[in-house]
Design a protein around this motif. Structure first.
Motif, PDB file in Angstrom:
ATOM      1  N   GLU A   1      -0.470   9.980  -3.989  1.00  0.00           N
ATOM      2  CA  GLU A   1      -1.679  10.108  -3.171  1.00  0.00           C
ATOM      3  C   GLU A   1      -1.356   9.755  -1.716  1.00  0.00           C
ATOM      4  O   GLU A   1      -1.359   8.588  -1.341  1.00  0.00           O
ATOM      5  CB  GLU A   1      -2.775   9.191  -3.721  1.00  0.00           C
ATOM      6  CG  GLU A   1      -4.092   9.302  -2.980  1.00  0.00           C
ATOM      7  CD  GLU A   1      -5.125   8.324  -3.522  1.00  0.00           C
ATOM      8  OE1 GLU A   1      -6.170   8.171  -2.876  1.00  0.00           O
ATOM      9  OE2 GLU A   1      -4.883   7.706  -4.566  1.00  0.00           O
TER      10      GLU A   1
ATOM     11  N   TYR B   1       0.623   4.064  -3.020  1.00  0.00           N
ATOM     12  CA  TYR B   1       0.222   5.454  -2.788  1.00  0.00           C
ATOM     13  C   TYR B   1       1.298   6.434  -3.253  1.00  0.00           C
ATOM     14  O   TYR B   1       1.002   7.492  -3.810  1.00  0.00           O
ATOM     15  CB  TYR B   1      -0.082   5.680  -1.310  1.00  0.00           C
ATOM     16  CG  TYR B   1      -1.418   5.127  -0.866  1.00  0.00           C
ATOM     17  CD1 TYR B   1      -2.587   5.438  -1.553  1.00  0.00           C
ATOM     18  CD2 TYR B   1      -1.524   4.300   0.246  1.00  0.00           C
ATOM     19  CE1 TYR B   1      -3.817   4.943  -1.150  1.00  0.00           C
ATOM     20  CE2 TYR B   1      -2.744   3.793   0.661  1.00  0.00           C
ATOM     21  CZ  TYR B   1      -3.889   4.114  -0.042  1.00  0.00           C
ATOM     22  OH  TYR B   1      -5.105   3.627   0.369  1.00  0.00           O
TER      23      TYR B   1
ATOM     24  N   HIS C   1       0.830  -1.206   0.000  1.00  0.00           N
ATOM     25  CA  HIS C   1       0.000   0.000   0.000  1.00  0.00           C
ATOM     26  C   HIS C   1       0.869   1.262   0.000  1.00  0.00           C
ATOM     27  O   HIS C   1       0.562   2.245  -0.693  1.00  0.00           O
ATOM     28  CB  HIS C   1      -0.920   0.009   1.225  1.00  0.00           C
ATOM     29  CG  HIS C   1      -2.066  -0.944   1.136  1.00  0.00           C
ATOM     30  ND1 HIS C   1      -2.928  -0.975   0.061  1.00  0.00           N
ATOM     31  CD2 HIS C   1      -2.500  -1.910   1.993  1.00  0.00           C
ATOM     32  CE1 HIS C   1      -3.842  -1.908   0.257  1.00  0.00           C
ATOM     33  NE2 HIS C   1      -3.590  -2.489   1.413  1.00  0.00           N
TER      34      HIS C   1
ATOM     35  N   ARG D   1      -9.390   1.828   4.971  1.00  0.00           N
ATOM     36  CA  ARG D   1      -9.409   1.820   3.505  1.00  0.00           C
ATOM     37  C   ARG D   1     -10.838   1.732   2.979  1.00  0.00           C
ATOM     38  O   ARG D   1     -11.194   2.383   1.985  1.00  0.00           O
ATOM     39  CB  ARG D   1      -8.574   0.650   2.972  1.00  0.00           C
ATOM     40  CG  ARG D   1      -8.294   0.716   1.483  1.00  0.00           C
ATOM     41  CD  ARG D   1      -7.061  -0.082   1.133  1.00  0.00           C
ATOM     42  NE  ARG D   1      -7.298  -1.502   1.249  1.00  0.00           N
ATOM     43  CZ  ARG D   1      -7.522  -2.314   0.205  1.00  0.00           C
ATOM     44  NH1 ARG D   1      -7.557  -1.825  -1.017  1.00  0.00           N
ATOM     45  NH2 ARG D   1      -7.707  -3.597   0.379  1.00  0.00           N
TER      46      ARG D   1
ATOM     47  N   PHE E   1      -2.765   6.041   3.876  1.00  0.00           N
ATOM     48  CA  PHE E   1      -1.315   6.023   3.705  1.00  0.00           C
ATOM     49  C   PHE E   1      -0.611   6.312   5.031  1.00  0.00           C
ATOM     50  O   PHE E   1       0.327   5.604   5.413  1.00  0.00           O
ATOM     51  CB  PHE E   1      -0.875   7.053   2.671  1.00  0.00           C
ATOM     52  CG  PHE E   1       0.610   7.309   2.666  1.00  0.00           C
ATOM     53  CD1 PHE E   1       1.462   6.493   1.967  1.00  0.00           C
ATOM     54  CD2 PHE E   1       1.158   8.366   3.397  1.00  0.00           C
ATOM     55  CE1 PHE E   1       2.837   6.705   1.974  1.00  0.00           C
ATOM     56  CE2 PHE E   1       2.525   8.597   3.419  1.00  0.00           C
ATOM     57  CZ  PHE E   1       3.368   7.766   2.708  1.00  0.00           C
TER      58      PHE E   1
END
Length: 554
Positions: A190, A185, A181, A234, A195
């Motif tokens: 992002e 990101y 992840h 998430r 994050f």
């Protein structure tokens, strides 16, 4: 690399290859590191459920375990394109490398692994469920579900060494999930709430959860708690509530590993609303969670006479193998020990028993003098590190960003706060509840950081921090492998025959009770030797009924 080390890494590779397919029903179909690692976590839950169910009727023997694991081959060949894809092979190599790094030349968790973790696994491998087994050793009454996963990992393919892999497997799956992840990101430019939570969790994992020998039954539960919080955040961020049933299953598994993480069951509830309430019950996986929990409670009842051992209110006093006096004593003793009873007894000659010690905050002064200092030493560097990151973002005068659902985040914080208070009042040992505390801190950090829009040059900053943290993680484990490479029996696998440097099996005493041989460990550690074994005096009666053994306290 030596032949032994090569063989060890191969088994790490094989267990992941054979375990992963069991989680295919929980896969989202993506061919990413995060998706594969999530599937591996759910596969561990499915296999544990199967092991629990089977042990009601048969021992988890080598042949039974091997037959079950071979079912993975069906899924592998059915989804050939998935399991022989480039991304999946990369996932296998990365996960098995982390598992190998964690377990090589490691100790096992002392003293619990020798007292009841390995002895219970040994019993599972050799016996179907034994009624009243808590009468042989009270710790057998509050065992964790991960012992069942370990027991089924002992098979003809992996060998006996396979049983030490599950804890490291869960740790590596969560680490890779979060890392996947993180890089995704960064690649997408992002940096959102999820994050920051993932990154805050990675910081703590690399900082404090980097030793296999410190895992025991606790760390896997905390790894999974972080994973559950991550998945819920998430889902909130993406406004995707399709996985609520999965999250209930995950929270159930966490609780069956560590009852002190009971409040994890409330986390999926924050995703429920009027629109999706009835939709949840259309997902069959929600019933899988319920059956799993019911089976576990029945198992507890058969083993100890209590639905939740050693909570006296959940015990059935009329059951033949229930020892209510022992239950009450163990309950008071356990709570007293978590509140630093040994230090109190050492410094206070007055005759204050466990029950009186835990009343009216008599324990608080002793706890503050000892345990609280250790907790502060762990948390303070972590908080300072997060604070410095926040100041770096703030001082660059970034613009405020859009928030995710603040009400839901507040609900998360309330759950963490209430659970932390419960932990403090009942079992204030750090290892029993630190995921409550860390998640609380990490969510606050994530919320504060997510209000900033990030400039391009800040990505290098996060890359640098990740590399430094990963280097520390690999350095700590690599040092043990390269520098402290001491040869011992069954090296380089973790020591499960003894806690001694040579790892030689202990010499056990034994006695036959009604035709059943019971073993005793004079040094207190049965480890994985012969079963059933206890480190306590085996002052029990053995009965047989309908093909089942029953242990009764005399």
């Amino acid at each position: 690399m030596s032949d032994r080390a090569n063989a060890t890494q191969q088994r790490c590779f094989v267990i992941i290859l054979l375990f992963s397919p069991f989680g295919i029903f929980f896969s989202n179909g993506e061919k990413s590191i995060s998706s594969f690692s999530s599937q591996l976590i759910y596969s561990s839950i499915v296999i544990s459920f199967i092991a629990l169910f089977l042990n009601f009727f048969i021992p988890l023997s080598l042949y039974v375990n091997s037959f079950l694991i071979l079912f993975a081959l069906y899924f592998i060949f059915k989804d050939w394109n998935l399991y022989f894809s480039k991304n999946y092979l990369i996932f296998l190599l990365l996960t098995s490398s982390i598992v190998f790094l964690l377990i090589t030349n490691s100790h096992t968790y002392r003293p619990d692994s020798g007292l009841y973790h390995f002895p219970y696994i040994n019993i599972l491998n050799n016996e179907k469920i034994i009624l009243g087994m808590a009468n042989l050793h009270f710790r057998f009454g509050h065992i964790s579900i991960i012992q069942y996963l370990s027991a089924i990992s002992n098979n003809l393919i992996l060998g006996l060494n396979g049983m030490v892999l599950p804890s490291a497997l869960i740790a590596s799956a969560v680490i890779l999930n979060f890392s996947g992840h993180f890089f995704l990101y960064i690649k997408k430019n992002e940096l959102n709430f999820h994050f920051y939570f993932v990154f805050a969790s990675i910081i703590y994992i690399f900082y404090k959860m980097n030793r296999y020998g410190e895992y025991g039954n606790d760390a896997p539960s905390h790894f999974l708690f972080f994973f559950l919080v991550s998945e819920i955040i998430r889902s909130l961020q993406e406004d995707n509530i399709k996985k609520i049933a999965n999250f209930f299953l995950l929270s159930t598994f966490i609780i069956l590993n560590k009852i002190t993480l009971l409040f994890s069951i409330f986390l999926p509830l924050i995703l429920i609303n009027k629109k999706n309430f009835f939709e949840i019950f259309k997902d069959k996986k929600i019933y899988f969670s319920l059956i799993f929990l019911v089976l576990w409670l029945i198992k507890n009842l058969l083993v100890s006479g209590c639905l939740v051992y050693p909570v006296k209110k959940t015990c059935l006093g009329h059951v033949e193998w229930t020892d209510l006096k022992k239950v009450e004593y163990v309950s008071n003793e356990n709570e007293a020990w978590t509140k630093n009873w040994p230090s109190f007894r050492k410094n206070n000659p007055e005759n204050l028993n466990h029950e009186n010690y835990i009343k009216n905050f008599n324990w608080l002064e002793t706890w503050i003098k000892n345990y609280s200092i250790n907790i502060i030493k762990i948390l303070l560097p972590y908080i300072i590190f997060l604070l410095l990151i926040y100041l770096v973002l703030k001082n660059n005068n970034f613009k405020k960003n859009a928030q995710i659902k603040v009400i839901k985040i507040n609900l998360l914080l309330i759950i963490f706060l209430i659970s932390s208070i419960f932990w403090f009042l009942k079992v204030p040992v750090y290892r029993y509840g630190y995921s409550y505390l860390i998640s609380f801190i990490a969510v606050i950090f994530s919320y504060q950081c997510s209000i900033f829009s990030i400039k391009a040059n800040i990505y290098k900053f996060f890359y640098f921090l990740f590399i430094v943290l990963a280097f520390i993680f690999f350095l700590k484990n690599g040092q043990r492998i390269l520098i402290n490479n001491i040869k011992y029996n069954n090296s380089p696998w973790p020591k499960y025959y003894s806690h001694n440097e040579n790892n030689l099996p202990p010499i056990l005493k034994s006695k036959i009770i009604n035709g059943k041989k019971i073993y005793m460990a004079p040094n207190g550690y049965c480890m994985y030797s012969k079963a059933p074994c206890s480190s306590l005096d085996t002052n029990i009666q053995v009965k047989r009924k309908y093909g089942y053994l029953i242990f009764l306290r005399l």
